[in-house]
Design a protein around this motif. Structure first.
Motif: not given
Length: 368
Positions: A330-335
């Motif tokens: 998975x890719x989890x964005x900033x914040x």
């Protein structure tokens, strides 16, 4: 280029480099919303730092960066290059010019007879001095780094003859005649760059190189089997960072000793947490008790909850991952905030600032 004491190619003091870093990195969204792809943290430093370290180790000192998207970020970080033992200059591309057009756009700053050109999203162990030696020995107009891949169908192919001369540039096909592909690194004689049409889009593979072949110019192939990886997708980006951390591709820019994990200053990892597989834990990031981080990047200031498993993922700066969460590919964005007991599978992308509630949510798609 004088030979070294062991007979190997010597330092490339009489060559210079161009690095093309203008792309928007769309395949890496949402990570590239906040930074250009070459500036994304990779094994503890911006990806471009590893390439510049290789360029410097080869003896090259003058480097021109062809920028466009978020151009100011490069100069803010690298400045004039003196801190890195380089002389850096920048040229901003106001509109997309394609690869050859971008190379032509920096021609006014070039000085040397031979110019190495790099795509700014390729991770490679190529011996740059050997590449230039091949170029000069063959008296070539352009020399291309070529790599052999297991499945060339997804790439254009570049066949060569018995002397290593390039004979054609072939489009993608289901039945490729050779397994050699363009690896995104070249040596140009400077007059060739100056002859590229200025001020418009020009493709190296569809216009410049075929035109040179048609005119009878010598294009040389340099085929080697060193490490090579296109870092354009999240999975490749994660893999490349992990390979650098583990030392599978040595880098002078690595801010630590190669091993199973790289913990940056201020990272707080619980004693019973496990961090391995070439993972990087960013400055000020927190990994709680009994969590497991494998082959992943946790950016600065992110927090990973207790008993959470993170495998092959990118966790953006300041993101909050709850307890008992399972993340894979998975890719989890900033914040972003991921609630307790969620499960995010391969291909899941959570955009910056998005909050996923607790309660066993399971998904593998974009959340914006």
């Amino acid at each position: 280029m004088a030979a070294g004491p062991d007979g190997s190619p010597g330092p490339l003091h009489d060559a210079e480099a161009v690095v093309l870093v203008g792309g928007k990195g769309m395949r890496l969204r949402p990570l590239t919303l906040s930074a250009p792809k070459p500036m994304l943290p990779t094994a503890g430093v911006p990806f471009l730092s590893h390439l510049l370290a290789r360029i410097r180790a080869a003896g090259i000192r003058h480097v021109v960066l062809g920028t466009s998207y978020k151009a100011e970020v490069f100069a803010e970080h690298f400045g004039d290059g003196s801190e890195f033992g380089l002389e850096l200059e920048y040229v901003v591309e106001d509109e997309p010019l394609d690869t050859a057009g971008a190379i032509r756009n920096v021609a006014h700053l070039l000085r040397e007879k031979d110019v190495l050109v790099f795509n700014g999203d390729i991770l490679s162990g190529l011996d740059l001095r050997s590449l230039v030696e091949t170029h000069r020995a063959g008296a070539a107009e352009v020399t291309l780094h070529l790599v052999k891949v297991a499945d060339p169908r997804q790439f254009g192919c570049v066949p060569t003859d018995g002397d290593g001369r390039v004979t054609a540039f072939l489009e993608k096909t289901e039945d490729p005649p050779v397994d050699q592909i363009n690896a995104g690194c070249y040596v140009f004689r400077r007059p060739v760059i100056e002859d590229i049409p200025a001020g418009r889009r020009v493709s190296v593979e569809r216009e410049t190189f075929p035109g040179l072949l048609a005119a009878g110019a010598r294009l040389q192939g340099h085929v080697d089997s060193s490490y090579w990886l296109d870092m354009g997708t999240p999975a490749a980006y994660v893999r490349g960072s992990a390979d650098l951390v583990r030392g599978e591709l040595p880098s002078a820019a690595l801010p630590g000793t190669p091993g199973e994990a790289l913990l940056l200053p201020g990272a707080d990892v619980a004693a019973d947490a496990v961090v391995d597989g070439g993972s990087t834990i960013g400055a000020g990031a927190v990994v709680a008790e009994r969590a497991r981080i494998t082959g992943s990047m946790v950016f600065d200031g992110a927090r990973i909850g207790a008993e959470t498993e993170v495998d092959g993922c990118v966790i953006g700066a300041g993101a909050r991952i709850g307890a008992g969460v399972a993340l894979r590919g998975a890719v989890i964005g900033d914040g972003a905030v991921i609630g307790d007991e969620c499960e995010l599978l391969d291909g899941a992308r959570v955009w910056p600032g998005v909050e996923i509630p607790a309660g066993g949510v399971r998904f593998s798609a974009d959340r914006r």
